[in-house]
Every structure is written in structure tokens, then in C-alpha cells.
Design an enzyme around this catalytic site. Structure first.
Site, PDB file in Angstrom:
ATOM      1  N   HIS A 226      13.795   0.670   9.688  1.00  0.00           N
ATOM      2  CA  HIS A 226      15.087   0.083  10.052  1.00  0.00           C
ATOM      3  C   HIS A 226      15.227  -1.364   9.552  1.00  0.00           C
ATOM      4  O   HIS A 226      16.104  -1.686   8.743  1.00  0.00           O
ATOM      5  CB  HIS A 226      15.260   0.091  11.576  1.00  0.00           C
ATOM      6  CG  HIS A 226      15.100   1.441  12.206  1.00  0.00           C
ATOM      7  ND1 HIS A 226      16.021   2.440  12.050  1.00  0.00           N
ATOM      8  CD2 HIS A 226      14.129   1.953  13.003  1.00  0.00           C
ATOM      9  CE1 HIS A 226      15.641   3.509  12.730  1.00  0.00           C
ATOM     10  NE2 HIS A 226      14.492   3.236  13.316  1.00  0.00           N
TER      11      HIS A 226
HETATM   12  C1  BDR Z   1      15.646  -1.068  16.067  1.00  0.00           C
HETATM   13  O1  BDR Z   1      15.007  -1.022  17.348  1.00  0.00           O
HETATM   14  C2  BDR Z   1      13.697  -1.509  17.245  1.00  0.00           C
HETATM   15  O2  BDR Z   1      12.805  -0.677  17.901  1.00  0.00           O
HETATM   16  C3  BDR Z   1      13.387  -1.648  15.776  1.00  0.00           C
HETATM   17  O3  BDR Z   1      12.549  -2.770  15.560  1.00  0.00           O
HETATM   18  C4  BDR Z   1      14.728  -1.822  15.134  1.00  0.00           C
HETATM   19  O4  BDR Z   1      15.106  -3.178  15.125  1.00  0.00           O
HETATM   20  C5  BDR Z   1      15.954   0.353  15.633  1.00  0.00           C
HETATM   21  O5  BDR Z   1      16.816   0.965  16.546  1.00  0.00           O
END
Ligand code: BDR
Ligand code: CA
Length: 294
Positions: free
Chosen positions: A237
């Protein structure tokens, strides 16, 4: 070099994004500001310092919000391990975290740099940025652009039918940020779920022989293990955020009018004009990340 502030809750995928940004010749990372999210604030702050130390850099780390604006913190240890970085070895910070908080540090940098020269990259809940907007609006108006990982537009959420972790963690903060009239580009799950690392990609990272790439492979392997998904591809992500400003051609950015449902954290059609990355060229993106970490 483009000056950036990285606001983050490291976090395995945050860590890869930070390694990419610190390694990138086109980015000047002015500071890492931290927020609770994937794990508590003490840990995200410590981890930010560890990542800077790993890259041999004395980037200041300013701790920010330990909890959302209006509710209790939730964390994601089951995904990011009990140290937030999946147990991957990083050195201790070279310099202690600053006594100056995230909001104050951001405001100071924005005041001292030419107007609209700084880009704020957010990789976690939006609490710190919301506090900057409400507590130091003059400084916030000097931000050049914001790029934020968060939300799910057409995709299902990852912490509820429609909700994504960073937005749901502090939906009131997200609402403030969406409404602030900033040049905001959102990078939702609609993009990040298409950017995946599998076994072959991990091997390619390791083959570079470069420490940021090898550490990223270790982080991704830990990320796979956390959900007993060893060998399966996982979405990356947060690295999409620094990649979007260094390789914009890889992303499909559209103009949309959206808002946040502060009850559920869902993104819906609304009154805030935003840029939204709705997809990317995944293979080109994997090459950008590989090169950036090498
Ligand atoms: C986001 O949530 C976190 O767990 C990850 O680091 C990312 O920023 C994804 O939904
Ligand atoms: Ca994150």
C-alpha cells in the site's frame, strides 16, 4: 530535490515507502512525523528512527498523535508483528526522537520553506495533518500538495465492507483533511491492491544486493508470514505514495468529488474535489520500486 514531510505509522509497508523515499535522489525527506496506527505511537516513532538509522541518515523524527481525535486507538499488530516491522532487524535510532511534536514541526518547516514548496506524504491515519489544519491553518495553507494512502472507492474495504484502515482509524481527521481545500491526491485500495509482491519479486529484490532492497524483501516476507500467507503475493500500500510523486506516469489519477462517512469511515460521493489514483500499471510500478530501492 523535492522537499517532503513523511507522516507515518511504521508499519511494514510504511517502512518500504520510507526506505524508497530516503534512497531516492529526487526527494529530500525533511522529517518523519509519526502517528499511532499499525502499532502504538512509541513504537511507530522508534521504528521511524530505526529506518533512518538503517539508511545512515539523521532525519529528525517528531512524534504526533497517540490516538484519534475523538476515539480510542486501535492497532494492527496481527499484520505488522508485535514490533510493527515484522521482527526484521534494524539498528537503534542514531538520534533520539525530538521533543517537538509533529504538528509544531510541520508548521515550522512550512513557515520556513517557500510557500507551496513542500509535499506532505501521509502513510497512516490523518490525525497529525488534521491537527495542523485546525491548529496552524496559516502554515497548512503553505503546503504544496498532499498525497495520502487511504480509503476504498469502488473496492471493498480492509476493515469493514467499505472502510480502509487509515481512514477508519480517524475518520474525523480524514473529514477535516478532505474539506481543507488542499491539493490532495488520495491513493486508495483501488490502486494499492493492484500493486503486489510475490515470491519472484522478493527474489528480484534480493538479487540487487542492495541493502534497502534486501530489507524490503525481508519486510514483505514477514508481511506474508503474519497472515500465514507465506509465498502468497501481498499488496504494497504505502510505497505507492512516494512512487506517485516520483513516477506519476505509472498511476491513473482522476478528479473525483468525495467525502468521508465519519460514522463508518467509508468513502462516498461528496462535495470535496480530490485527485484519486484509481489504478496503476503494476509491472511498471514494480520496476520503479525495484530501481528506487537499489
Ligand atoms: C494501510 O493501513 C496500514 O495497515 C498500512 O500501513 C497502510 O497504510 C492500508 O490499509
Ligand atoms: Ca501505514
Amino acid at each position: 530535490m523535492r522537499p517532503v514531510i513523511i507522516d507515518t505509522d511504521p508499519g511494514i509497508d510504511d517502512a518500504i515507502a520510507i526506505l524508497f523515499a530516503l534512497n531516492h535522489p529526487g526527494l529530500e525527506v525533511l522529517t518523519l512525523t509519526t502517528v499511532a496506527g499499525n502499532i502504538g505511537l512509541d513504537r511507530t516513532t522508534w521504528n521511524a528512527g530505526r529506518l533512518a538509522a538503517f539508511m545512515g541518515r539523521d532525519v529528525p523524527v517528531h512524534p504526533g498523535a497517540a490516538r484519534p481525535l475523538r476515539s480510542d486507538a486501535i492497532n494492527e499488530e496481527r499484520i505488522h508483528g508485535d514490533d510493527g516491522l515484522g521482527g526484521v532487524a534494524f539498528p537503534a535510532p542514531r538520534i533520539p526522537a525530538s521533543d517537538v511534536g509533529a504538528t509544531e514541526a510541520m508548521a515550522d518547516l512550512l513557515d520556513r520553506h517557500p510557500e507551496r514548496s513542500i509535499t506532505v506524504l501521509t502513510l497512516g491515519p490523518l490525525t497529525n495533518l488534521a491537527q495542523l489544519i485546525t491548529q496552524a491553518p496559516q502554515a497548512a495553507s503553505r503546503i504544496g500538495a498532499v498525497v495520502s494512502m487511504g480509503g476504498a472507492v469502488h473496492e471493498p474495504g480492509n476493515v469493514g465492507d467499505r472502510a480502509e484502515f487509515n481512514i477508519v482509524w480517524d475518520a474525523h481527521a480524514a473529514d477535516i483533511v478532505f474539506r481543507a481545500g488542499l491539493d490532495l491526491t488520495l491513493v486508495p485500495l483501488d490502486t494499492t491492491r493492484k500493486f503486489r509482491a510475490d515470491k519472484a519479486y522478493l527474489a528480484a529484490l534480493r538479487r540487487t544486493g542492495q541493502k534497502a532492497a534486501i530489507a524490503s524483501a525481508d519486510l514483505i516476507a514477514a508481511y506474508q508470514d503474519q497472515k500465514n500467507m507465506a509465498g502468497h503475493s501481498r499488496p504494497l500500500h504505502d510505497p505507492c505514495v512516494p512512487m506517485l510523486i516520483t513516477a506519476p506516469g505509472v498511476f491513473d489519477v482522476q478528479q473525483m468529488n468525495l467525502s468521508v462517512d465519519t460514522e463508518t469511515g467509508a468513502i462516498r460521493s461528496g462535495e470535496c474535489p480530490l485527485k484519486v489514483s484509481m489504478g496503476l500499471d503494476a509491472e511498471a510500478a514494480r520496476q520503479v520500486l525495484l530501481r528506487g530501492l537499489s
